[in-house]
Design a protein around this motif. Structure first.
Motif, PDB file in Angstrom:
ATOM      1  N   ILE A  86    -106.947 143.072 127.029  1.00  0.00           N
ATOM      2  CA  ILE A  86    -106.919 144.489 126.662  1.00  0.00           C
ATOM      3  C   ILE A  86    -105.891 144.737 125.559  1.00  0.00           C
ATOM      4  O   ILE A  86    -106.133 145.501 124.619  1.00  0.00           O
ATOM      5  N   PHE A  87    -104.746 144.050 125.639  1.00  0.00           N
ATOM      6  CA  PHE A  87    -103.700 144.221 124.635  1.00  0.00           C
ATOM      7  C   PHE A  87    -104.187 143.786 123.252  1.00  0.00           C
ATOM      8  O   PHE A  87    -103.797 144.351 122.231  1.00  0.00           O
ATOM      9  N   GLY A  88    -105.068 142.780 123.221  1.00  0.00           N
ATOM     10  CA  GLY A  88    -105.594 142.310 121.948  1.00  0.00           C
ATOM     11  C   GLY A  88    -106.470 143.320 121.240  1.00  0.00           C
ATOM     12  O   GLY A  88    -106.748 143.189 120.043  1.00  0.00           O
ATOM     13  N   SER A  89    -106.902 144.358 121.975  1.00  0.00           N
ATOM     14  CA  SER A  89    -107.758 145.376 121.357  1.00  0.00           C
ATOM     15  C   SER A  89    -106.972 146.358 120.496  1.00  0.00           C
ATOM     16  O   SER A  89    -107.573 147.189 119.811  1.00  0.00           O
ATOM     17  N   GLN A  90    -105.641 146.265 120.501  1.00  0.00           N
ATOM     18  CA  GLN A  90    -104.840 147.218 119.742  1.00  0.00           C
ATOM     19  C   GLN A  90    -105.115 147.121 118.242  1.00  0.00           C
ATOM     20  O   GLN A  90    -105.055 148.132 117.526  1.00  0.00           O
ATOM     21  N   LEU A  91    -105.440 145.916 117.757  1.00  0.00           N
ATOM     22  CA  LEU A  91    -105.731 145.770 116.331  1.00  0.00           C
ATOM     23  C   LEU A  91    -106.996 146.538 115.955  1.00  0.00           C
ATOM     24  O   LEU A  91    -107.058 147.179 114.899  1.00  0.00           O
ATOM     25  N   ALA A  92    -108.012 146.476 116.825  1.00  0.00           N
ATOM     26  CA  ALA A  92    -109.233 147.247 116.569  1.00  0.00           C
ATOM     27  C   ALA A  92    -108.941 148.750 116.618  1.00  0.00           C
ATOM     28  O   ALA A  92    -109.467 149.528 115.801  1.00  0.00           O
ATOM     29  N   PHE A  93    -108.084 149.161 117.554  1.00  0.00           N
ATOM     30  CA  PHE A  93    -107.691 150.570 117.611  1.00  0.00           C
ATOM     31  C   PHE A  93    -106.939 150.977 116.339  1.00  0.00           C
ATOM     32  O   PHE A  93    -107.123 152.078 115.813  1.00  0.00           O
ATOM     33  N   THR A  94    -106.082 150.073 115.838  1.00  0.00           N
ATOM     34  CA  THR A  94    -105.341 150.371 114.612  1.00  0.00           C
ATOM     35  C   THR A  94    -106.286 150.523 113.430  1.00  0.00           C
ATOM     36  O   THR A  94    -106.085 151.395 112.560  1.00  0.00           O
ATOM     37  N   ALA A  95    -107.296 149.662 113.363  1.00  0.00           N
ATOM     38  CA  ALA A  95    -108.289 149.784 112.284  1.00  0.00           C
ATOM     39  C   ALA A  95    -108.989 151.136 112.347  1.00  0.00           C
ATOM     40  O   ALA A  95    -109.232 151.782 111.313  1.00  0.00           O
ATOM     41  N   LEU A  96    -109.285 151.592 113.569  1.00  0.00           N
ATOM     42  CA  LEU A  96    -109.969 152.874 113.747  1.00  0.00           C
ATOM     43  C   LEU A  96    -109.070 154.037 113.346  1.00  0.00           C
ATOM     44  O   LEU A  96    -109.476 154.933 112.589  1.00  0.00           O
ATOM     45  N   THR A  97    -107.829 154.034 113.841  1.00  0.00           N
ATOM     46  CA  THR A  97    -106.911 155.134 113.516  1.00  0.00           C
ATOM     47  C   THR A  97    -106.518 155.123 112.035  1.00  0.00           C
ATOM     48  O   THR A  97    -106.350 156.179 111.423  1.00  0.00           O
ATOM     49  N   SER A  98    -106.385 153.926 111.447  1.00  0.00           N
ATOM     50  CA  SER A  98    -106.046 153.841 110.024  1.00  0.00           C
ATOM     51  C   SER A  98    -107.187 154.358 109.154  1.00  0.00           C
ATOM     52  O   SER A  98    -106.957 154.947 108.096  1.00  0.00           O
ATOM     53  N   PHE A  99    -108.413 154.141 109.601  1.00  0.00           N
ATOM     54  CA  PHE A  99    -109.569 154.616 108.840  1.00  0.00           C
ATOM     55  C   PHE A  99    -109.606 156.139 108.798  1.00  0.00           C
ATOM     56  O   PHE A  99    -109.866 156.742 107.751  1.00  0.00           O
ATOM     57  N   PHE A 100    -109.307 156.788 109.931  1.00  0.00           N
ATOM     58  CA  PHE A 100    -109.406 158.245 109.995  1.00  0.00           C
ATOM     59  C   PHE A 100    -108.140 158.947 109.519  1.00  0.00           C
ATOM     60  O   PHE A 100    -108.213 160.019 108.910  1.00  0.00           O
ATOM     61  N   LEU A 101    -106.962 158.366 109.783  1.00  0.00           N
ATOM     62  CA  LEU A 101    -105.716 159.047 109.460  1.00  0.00           C
ATOM     63  C   LEU A 101    -105.148 158.658 108.103  1.00  0.00           C
ATOM     64  O   LEU A 101    -104.518 159.473 107.425  1.00  0.00           O
ATOM     65  N   ASN A 102    -105.340 157.413 107.691  1.00  0.00           N
ATOM     66  CA  ASN A 102    -104.704 156.911 106.478  1.00  0.00           C
ATOM     67  C   ASN A 102    -105.671 156.564 105.356  1.00  0.00           C
ATOM     68  O   ASN A 102    -105.247 156.092 104.300  1.00  0.00           O
ATOM     69  N   GLY A 103    -106.973 156.759 105.582  1.00  0.00           N
ATOM     70  CA  GLY A 103    -107.943 156.441 104.546  1.00  0.00           C
ATOM     71  C   GLY A 103    -108.051 154.962 104.261  1.00  0.00           C
ATOM     72  O   GLY A 103    -108.294 154.562 103.110  1.00  0.00           O
TER      73      GLY A 103
END
Length: 411
Positions: free
Chosen positions: A180-197
């Protein structure tokens, strides 16, 4: 008098006149043609001078861009070294802390952020006087209250994420927690796409998948320490806490990048030191409160006495743990500042794959085939991400060269 037209190297026709010896040199016609010839010569010299100035200006501009890019990549390399080195050293010292008989979780947590005072000399160092005035004015426009709010918010966010991960470790098997901890990178990709372009390409997605697998490959190991009987309630609590912690960790990095974009607009690295210092201060105060509330403070003297390597070794372990994790904090925030939240998380996941090498060298741990596989997947994912940056640089150079070529053609 004979007129002749001579074509110069630049295609400019120069009218020359040759005077018959019988004609007088002071005639009005002769003076007019001499004046015309002088004007053409001046135009040629002006065109040559303007071309040389434009070429020298373009060379200076390209040299400045290359120098700034080199400095930026050097800074990224230094922050990467801080992140990987601090993460590896902090993890190894944490293992030694428990292997030598220490048991306090609050002390170990406190040591991870207690190194913030080491950043004080960097905060007291004055900014360069020749810094861009516009950037300084923009930086001062952000009120102290706004910046303090950002520090407090990110610090509390980090405390909450740490507590969620602690609950996840307590209720889940190691293999499930790592997956589950390894999924943080996928979450970061998702949040970076919406918040940081953040731009998403096939190569970046390939890198995310590989790095996520590299940090989750532990699920295939035989975890003898995992308890066979875990209630559904414990599994649900552990799963929810770890998932929320991974999502919160991704949000923390993306929000940090957003803060650099919207609030801390200064181009200096001093803002990185300030953020690491104030967040470390806040988390340390919170951990200290937890240490006193849990009464583990009363067991500190006993823990030092029972530490197998001695009291001095106990103190040095905590000191170097604080230094290591502070380097990690500065490096990870610095990567967000100089690159992106996604890149910073890529390096952190790579550190999880590289960590077993340090354990094998310094702690004489065995290097299993699954650890080698994890390392190879991590390196492959990192190489993919770096290759995408290489392609972006080539595209940027091509776009910069095209306008200059068109300008030269127009001239």
């Amino acid at each position: 008098m004979l007129l002749s037209s001579i074509k110069s190297k630049n295609g400019v026709h120069i009218v020359r006149c040759s005077l018959n010896k019988k004609k007088k040199t002071d005639s009005p016609t002769f003076k007019a043609y001499v004046t015309m010839e002088g004007a053409h010569e001046k135009l040629l010299h002006l065109s040559f001078d303007e071309t040389q100035v434009a070429e020298s200006s373009e060379i200076a501009k390209n040299s400045s861009l290359q120098s700034s890019k080199l400095i930026q990549w050097l800074q990224v390399f230094i922050f990467t070294f801080f992140t990987l080195g601090g993460q590896a050293a902090g993890t190894l010292l944490g293992r030694v802390y428990y292997e030598q008989g220490a048991k306090s979780r609050w002390i170990a947590t406190l040591a991870q952020t207690a190194g913030f005072p080491f950043l004080l000399p960097f905060l007291c160092y004055p900014s360069p006087k020749n810094h861009d005035d516009q950037q300084l004015s923009i930086d001062h426009q952000s009120s102290v209250l706004v910046r303090a709010s950002v520090y407090i918010f990110l610090g509390l966010f980090q405390v909450a994420n740490s507590m969620l991960f602690t609950v996840g470790v307590q209720y889940l098997p190691v293999s499930t927690y790592s997956l589950i901890f390894g999924s943080q990178l996928a979450f970061t990709a998702l949040t970076s796409f919406f918040l940081n372009g953040q731009k998403m390409t096939a190569i970046i997605l390939n890198s995310i998948v590989l790095l996520s697998f590299s940090s989750s490959v532990i699920i295939f190991r035989d975890e003898t320490g995992d308890s066979g009987e875990i209630s559904r309630k414990s599994l649900f609590i552990g799963f929810a806490a770890t998932t929320l912690g991974s999502l919160g960790y991704a949000l923390q990095f993306s929000l940090t990048e957003l803060a650099f974009q919207k609030v801390f607009k200064s181009g200096t690295l001093k803002v990185v030191m300030k953020m690491s210092f104030y967040i470390g201060l806040l988390v340390t105060l919170t951990s200290s409160i937890g240490l006193f509330v849990s009464d583990e403070w009363n067991d500190l003297e006993k823990e030092m006495r029972e530490f197998r390597s001695g009291k001095l070794s106990y103190v040095m372990n905590l000191v170097w743990t604080a230094v290591s994790w502070q380097l990690y904090a500065v490096g990870s925030v610095g990567l967000v500042f100089k690159a992106s939240a996604l890149f910073s998380n890529v390096i952190i996941n790579l550190g999880g794959s590289v960590g077993p090498i340090f354990g094998m060298v310094f702690l004489k741990e065995k290097m299993s085939g699954l650890k080698v596989l994890s390392l190879l997947l991590g390196l492959w994912g990192y190489a993919s991400y770096t290759y995408q940056h290489y392609l972006d640089d080539l595209e940027a150079k091509a776009s910069e060269a095209k306008p200059s070529t068109e300008a030269g053609d127009n001239f």
